[in-house]
Design an enzyme around this catalytic site. Structure first.
Site, PDB file in Angstrom:
ATOM      1  N   ASP A  74      33.219  28.076  33.198  1.00 13.41           N
ATOM      2  CA  ASP A  74      33.334  28.592  34.600  1.00 13.41           C
ATOM      3  C   ASP A  74      33.662  30.106  34.138  1.00 13.41           C
ATOM      4  OD1 ASP A  74      33.389  29.392  36.939  1.00 13.41           O
ATOM      5  OD2 ASP A  74      34.956  28.231  37.632  1.00 13.41           O
TER       6      ASP A  74
ATOM      7  N   ASP B 165      28.981  34.128  38.324  1.00 12.76           N
ATOM      8  CA  ASP B 165      29.897  32.976  38.440  1.00 12.76           C
ATOM      9  C   ASP B 165      29.041  31.590  37.961  1.00 12.76           C
ATOM     10  OD1 ASP B 165      31.662  31.007  38.845  1.00 12.76           O
ATOM     11  OD2 ASP B 165      31.679  31.247  40.818  1.00 12.76           O
TER      12      ASP B 165
END
Length: 514
Positions: A295, A108
């Protein structure tokens, strides 16, 4: 960030074991698998509030984007294969401890901590269905014990810090601090197939100021080049789900040249973005520039409600009707339009009617988590905020139509129609699967270049046949100035464009995925 807000994205459940594969280039690739999802498998997963609201460091120097040689060649790099669940979430395998205990994690770039469930997690159902770290089973474990917590919009984890060796592909990171999660309340992580999260953001947003895994890879000399890159396979039927390369870029997974832009604020991988176009038409809000982050932990594309509503209208997405929005149009729409035609300052129009408290200090995106949620607030303050939000969005929409020289009736009808396209409370919208061919493209201006997404690329299809459902890849997220308006370019975007995260030069690069 200095201002607190909640990131919400649509994430789909993961499954299948991670596949490890080695090739003769000296790189270890940990592949991602894809799995079709049924309609009951959808869930809403929020982004970490802690990491988003935490004060971040100063922006990076804005050096010019240049061509960089990150291709693997003979360079030693580590390739981790990712699994893909319905183009919605990508995860891979790591190991912690000696001997290694394996876990599946989301890689992430929107957070910075590593956490996995702990064997000391006794009372959370989520821990019962996932692999758990057992410190007594590792000879390299070092006790820390400092409490830690990460809060999410629809869930949270808490526990304590520990230290141990972490294997990522062929790399072994020593003395890595991570969180042993002892509480995972709710269903957010109960229904997920991944065990934890490995954050690849900057230390500025790391809970407890823990040194991220990527930092230790660099500091311990495990990678020769301070860069990592993502390829996310958007072919649901493909055997490979994708890959993340630590220390280089795999030339087999992109075409042409990368367009690099500087990181403008360390924390997230944040950069400046230009206009956003629906077809060939500007949406107005980002004409003067917006902020964006790349992201990998976000499934969809999140952006300001003002623009998402315009996209929903263009693609025929259905959301929740905002009564406040329609009421402002009916009672004040004509007067507001006349003021704009008379060159009134747009930022002061809504305060003129008493909808907004300040003259231009509350941005159009401020506090727009859900107009519907605001309407359920019986207090005068809640109603006041909702009216302000509705008015400010209307001003932006009207300005766009005035530039097109539309008539008064055309503008008022258009704005009233947009009210019907406001997103549902969680931000998601549904489109007709049969209408994909008639939907417009959506383009993002980054580094002076347009990055286009076709309807087939920004719509996620769930299910098969007559039971299939198509979900818009755009969800609403509102971040007030000065940190916003903000776009989060998640897997929908990164699947179309191979993405390079250059830690050494503080840049982010995008190229056509191959």
């Amino acid at each position: 960030m200095g201002t607190q807000f909640t990131v919400i994205w649509i994430a789909l459940l993961l499954s299948f074991p991670v596949v490890l594969s080695a090739r003769d280039d000296g790189l270890l690739r940990i592949g991602l698998k894809k799995k079709k999802l049924d309609q009951l498998g959808r869930r809403v997963v929020p982004g970490p509030v802690n990491s988003i609201s935490k004060e971040q460091g100063v922006g990076a120097s804005k050096h010019a984007a240049t061509k960089k040689d990150y291709n693997l060649g003979e360079t030693e790099a580590d390739i981790v294969a990712l699994k893909n669940y319905l183009d919605a979430q990508y995860y891979g395998e790591i190991a912690i401890g000696t001997p290694p205990q394996t876990f599946t994690v989301i890689f992430d770039t929107g957070s910075s901590n590593l956490w996995v469930p702990s064997s000391k997690c006794y009372f959370s159902l989520a821990c019962l269905f996932h692999s758990k770290y057992k410190s007594s089973g590792s000879s390299t474990y070092v006790k820390n014990g400092t409490s830690a917590a990460i809060h999410y919009g629809t869930g949270s984890i808490s526990g304590f810090f520990s230290q141990d060796s972490v294997e990522v592909g062929d790399l072994v990171v020593k003395n890595q601090d991570f969180i042993e999660a002892t509480k995972e309340p709710g269903i957010t992580f109960l229904v997920s197939k991944f065990d934890g999260i490995l954050g690849l953001g900057f230390q500025e947003i790391s809970v407890g100021n823990a040194v991220p895994v990527w930092y230790n890879m660099v500091n311990q000399g495990l990678v020769k080049k301070q860069v990592f890159s993502f390829w996310l396979n958007r072919n649901v039927e493909g055997e490979e789900g994708g890959e993340i390369v630590f220390g280089g870029v795999d030339p087999n997974h992109y075409k042409g040249e990368h367009t690099y832009v500087p990181v403008t604020q360390k924390g997230y991988w944040q950069f400046d973005m230009g206009d956003l176009l629906i077809g060939t038409e500007t949406t107005g809000l980002c004409a003067g520039g917006c902020k964006a982050i790349a992201d990998s932990g976000t499934s969809l594309l999140a952006g300001p409600t003002t623009v998402i509503t315009q996209i929903n209208n263009a693609i025929g997405a259905s959301g929740i009707v905002s009564e406040e929005c329609k009421m402002v149009v009916a009672q004040y729409g004509k007067i507001i339009l006349e003021m704009l035609v008379a060159q009134a300052q747009p930022q002061k129009v809504c305060s003129h009617f008493g909808f907004c408290t300040f003259d231009g200090t509350q941005g159009v995106s401020m506090n727009i988590e859900s107009v519907v949620e605001e309407s359920s607030d019986k207090s005068s303050d809640g109603l006041h905020d909702a009216m302000c939000i509705a008015c400010e969005m209307m001003v932006v929409w009207m300005q766009n139509r005035l530039r097109r020289n539309d008539t008064e009736d055309q503008i008022l009808d258009y704005v009233d129609a947009l009210c019907d396209r406001l997103p549902s409370p969680n931000g998601e919208s549904v489109v007709e699967c049969s209408s994909l061919s008639s939907m417009p493209s959506v383009s993002f201006e980054i580094g002076g270049k347009l990055f286009e997404l076709s309807p087939e690329q920004y719509v996620l299809k769930v299910g098969e046949g007559v039971s299939a459902q198509c979900i818009s890849g755009f969800i609403a997220l509102d971040v007030p100035p000065p940190r916003g308006p903000l776009w989060i370019l998640g897997d929908v975007f990164m699947g179309r464009y191979h993405t390079v995260f250059d830690y050494g030069n503080l840049t982010v690069g995008f190229a056509d995925a191959a």
